[in-house]
Design an enzyme around this catalytic site. Structure first.
Site, PDB file in Angstrom:
ATOM      1  N   GLY A   1       2.718  -1.095   4.376  1.00 43.67           N
ATOM      2  CA  GLY A   1       2.748   0.315   4.004  1.00 43.67           C
ATOM      3  C   GLY A   1       4.177   0.753   3.725  1.00 43.67           C
ATOM      4  N   GLY A   2       4.787   1.404   4.697  1.00 37.72           N
ATOM      5  CA  GLY A   2       6.120   2.003   4.534  1.00 37.72           C
ATOM      6  C   GLY A   2       7.146   1.073   3.892  1.00 37.72           C
TER       7      GLY A   2
ATOM      8  N   SER B   1       2.996  -1.979  10.512  1.00 39.99           N
ATOM      9  CA  SER B   1       4.443  -1.995  10.784  1.00 39.99           C
ATOM     10  C   SER B   1       5.112  -3.321  10.422  1.00 39.99           C
ATOM     11  CB  SER B   1       4.725  -1.621  12.248  1.00 39.99           C
ATOM     12  OG  SER B   1       4.316  -0.288  12.507  1.00 39.99           O
TER      13      SER B   1
ATOM     14  N   GLY C   1       1.984   2.305  10.907  1.00 41.73           N
ATOM     15  CA  GLY C   1       2.930   3.411  10.783  1.00 41.73           C
ATOM     16  C   GLY C   1       3.595   3.811  12.085  1.00 41.73           C
TER      17      GLY C   1
ATOM     18  N   HIS D   1      -9.699   1.323   4.712  1.00 45.39           N
ATOM     19  CA  HIS D   1      -8.431   1.483   5.429  1.00 45.39           C
ATOM     20  C   HIS D   1      -8.652   2.441   6.614  1.00 45.39           C
ATOM     21  CE1 HIS D   1      -4.340   2.619   6.390  1.00 45.39           C
ATOM     22  NE2 HIS D   1      -3.952   1.528   5.754  1.00 45.39           N
TER      23      HIS D   1
ATOM     24  N   GLU E   1      -7.001   4.798   7.736  1.00 42.76           N
ATOM     25  CA  GLU E   1      -6.750   6.223   7.458  1.00 42.76           C
ATOM     26  C   GLU E   1      -7.963   6.866   6.810  1.00 42.76           C
ATOM     27  OE1 GLU E   1      -3.048   5.547   5.430  1.00 42.76           O
ATOM     28  OE2 GLU E   1      -2.127   5.017   7.360  1.00 42.76           O
TER      29      GLU E   1
ATOM     30  N   GLU F   1      -5.796  -4.895  10.531  1.00 42.48           N
ATOM     31  CA  GLU F   1      -4.781  -3.870  10.753  1.00 42.48           C
ATOM     32  C   GLU F   1      -5.105  -3.115  12.039  1.00 42.48           C
ATOM     33  OE1 GLU F   1      -2.615  -2.606   6.939  1.00 42.48           O
ATOM     34  OE2 GLU F   1      -4.424  -1.421   7.064  1.00 42.48           O
TER      35      GLU F   1
ATOM     36  N   ASN G   1       0.863  -1.184   0.000  1.00 44.11           N
ATOM     37  CA  ASN G   1       0.000   0.000   0.000  1.00 44.11           C
ATOM     38  C   ASN G   1       0.897   1.230   0.000  1.00 44.11           C
ATOM     39  OD1 ASN G   1      -1.829   2.035   0.467  1.00 44.11           O
ATOM     40  ND2 ASN G   1      -2.333   1.413   2.573  1.00 44.11           N
ATOM     41  N   TRP G   2       1.002   1.863  -1.165  1.00 43.65           N
ATOM     42  CA  TRP G   2       1.925   2.999  -1.304  1.00 43.65           C
ATOM     43  C   TRP G   2       1.398   4.255  -0.618  1.00 43.65           C
ATOM     44  CZ3 TRP G   2       3.783   2.909  -7.144  1.00 43.65           C
ATOM     45  CH2 TRP G   2       4.444   1.695  -7.381  1.00 43.65           C
ATOM     46  N   LYS G   3       0.127   4.274  -0.272  1.00 42.40           N
ATOM     47  CA  LYS G   3      -0.504   5.457   0.342  1.00 42.40           C
ATOM     48  C   LYS G   3      -0.215   6.699  -0.514  1.00 42.40           C
ATOM     49  CE  LYS G   3      -0.099   3.221   4.792  1.00 42.40           C
ATOM     50  NZ  LYS G   3      -0.166   3.349   6.229  1.00 42.40           N
TER      51      LYS G   3
HETATM   52  P1  PGA Z   1       2.586   0.406   7.687  1.00 44.12           P
HETATM   53  O1  PGA Z   1       1.136   0.595   7.036  1.00 44.12           O
HETATM   54  O2  PGA Z   1       3.144  -0.904   7.158  1.00 44.12           O
HETATM   55  O3  PGA Z   1       3.373   1.584   7.241  1.00 44.12           O
HETATM   56  O4  PGA Z   1       2.380   0.344   9.173  1.00 44.12           O
HETATM   57  C1  PGA Z   1       0.282  -0.497   6.811  1.00 44.12           C
HETATM   58  C2  PGA Z   1      -1.021  -0.023   6.220  1.00 44.12           C
HETATM   59  O5  PGA Z   1      -1.491   1.047   6.593  1.00 44.12           O
HETATM   60  O6  PGA Z   1      -1.612  -0.683   5.354  1.00 44.12           O
END
Ligand code: PGA
Length: 260
Positions: free
Chosen positions: A242-243, A221, A182, A104, A106, A176, A14-16
């Site tokens: 994500g990251g 994470s 994050g 998600h 967010e 999640e 997930n590149w966000k």
């Molecule tokens: P993260 O994000 O790996 O940076 O914690 C995961 C996500 O939000 O899908």
């Protein structure tokens, strides 16, 4: 749920809100070369990338003919019309998306997406032929007050009540925990397994056979250093990253943890 889980393993990046035309090109080209020449991954492990919407066309061109699947980060519950800023499931399909993230945390937090809206989005995606990756997860306050399972149920129930039981197979779930996204504070393997087993049992109450085929991903994470902890759990069928998905060496090592 007793029995063997048959779900396919998914490693989803997930590149966000990250990337640019040149950055995407170099990341996707690195991924393509890893899948073909250097380290072919087994066919039961699928890679999925979720670029920002404006880059889906670029990613679709670069990934054309490859085994790497493409996903949107969000989708409208509507098919067309006066919905400024929205993207429909059929538009994502035109660019060869196979999956789409839905709900998600967010989006739940920043855009106040409700459980009912998320159910409607997932249903719209499925009706059009996309596989929704439905994200659920508790906040730290929920966990500390002992309401994790109540919250997970309230997030999933509106969708399950709309679905024909056999349609469960067209669904992916991502667990999640909000406190792990994050933050660098990942849920440990047994915490993830407990939540995943709870979710699979919920699905099994709808349709026992289909529940075994639903991929349930862990996210929050995830990195190369902790991926094997999740791969070792019987109800963890992959990860939503994500990251670390923006760093090819990390993404590759995370994937390799699930190759066995
Ligand atoms: P993260 O994000 O790996 O940076 O914690 C995961 C996500 O939000 O899908």
């Amino acid at each position: 749920m007793k029995g063997i889980v048959l779900a396919r393993k998914l490693i989803v990046g997930n590149w966000k809100l990250n990337g640019s035309l040149p950055e995407n090109q170099s990341l996707l080209k690195a991924m393509l070369s890893e899948t073909s020449i250097q380290a072919p991954k087994p066919s039961h492990v699928e890679w999925v990338v979720c670029p920002p919407a404006v880059y889906i066309s670029q990613a679709s061109d670069l990934l054309s003919g490859s085994s790497i699947a493409l996903a949107g980060q969000d989708v409208s519950d509507q098919e067309k019309g006066a919905f400024t800023g929205e993207i429909s499931a059929s538009m994502l399909l035109e660019f060869k998306c196979r999956y789409v993230l839905v709900g998600h945390s967010e989006r739940r937090q920043r855009f106040a997406e409700s459980n009912d809206l998320i159910a409607a989005k997932a249903l719209a995606a499925m009706k059009a032929g996309l596989i929704p990756i439905v994200c659920v997860g508790e906040s730290l306050a929920d966990r500390e007050s002992g309401s994790t399972f109540t919250v997970l149920s309230s997030q999933l129930d509106p969708l399950l009540s709309l679905l024909n039981p056999r349609a469960l197979k067209g669904l992916v779930i991502a667990y999640e925990p909000v406190w792990a996204i994050g933050t660098g504070r990942n849920a440990d393997g047994s915490t993830a397994q407990e939540a995943h087993a709870f979710l699979r049992n919920k699905l099994a109450q709808v349709d026992l056979a289909c529940a075994a085929e639903v991929s349930i991903l862990y996210g929050g994470s995830v990195k190369a250093a902790n991926a094997s902890e999740y791969a070792a759990q019987s109800d963890v069928d992959g990860v939503l990253v994500g990251g670390a998905s923006l760093i090819i060496s990390e993404f590759l090592s995370i994937s390799q943890a699930f190759h066995a």
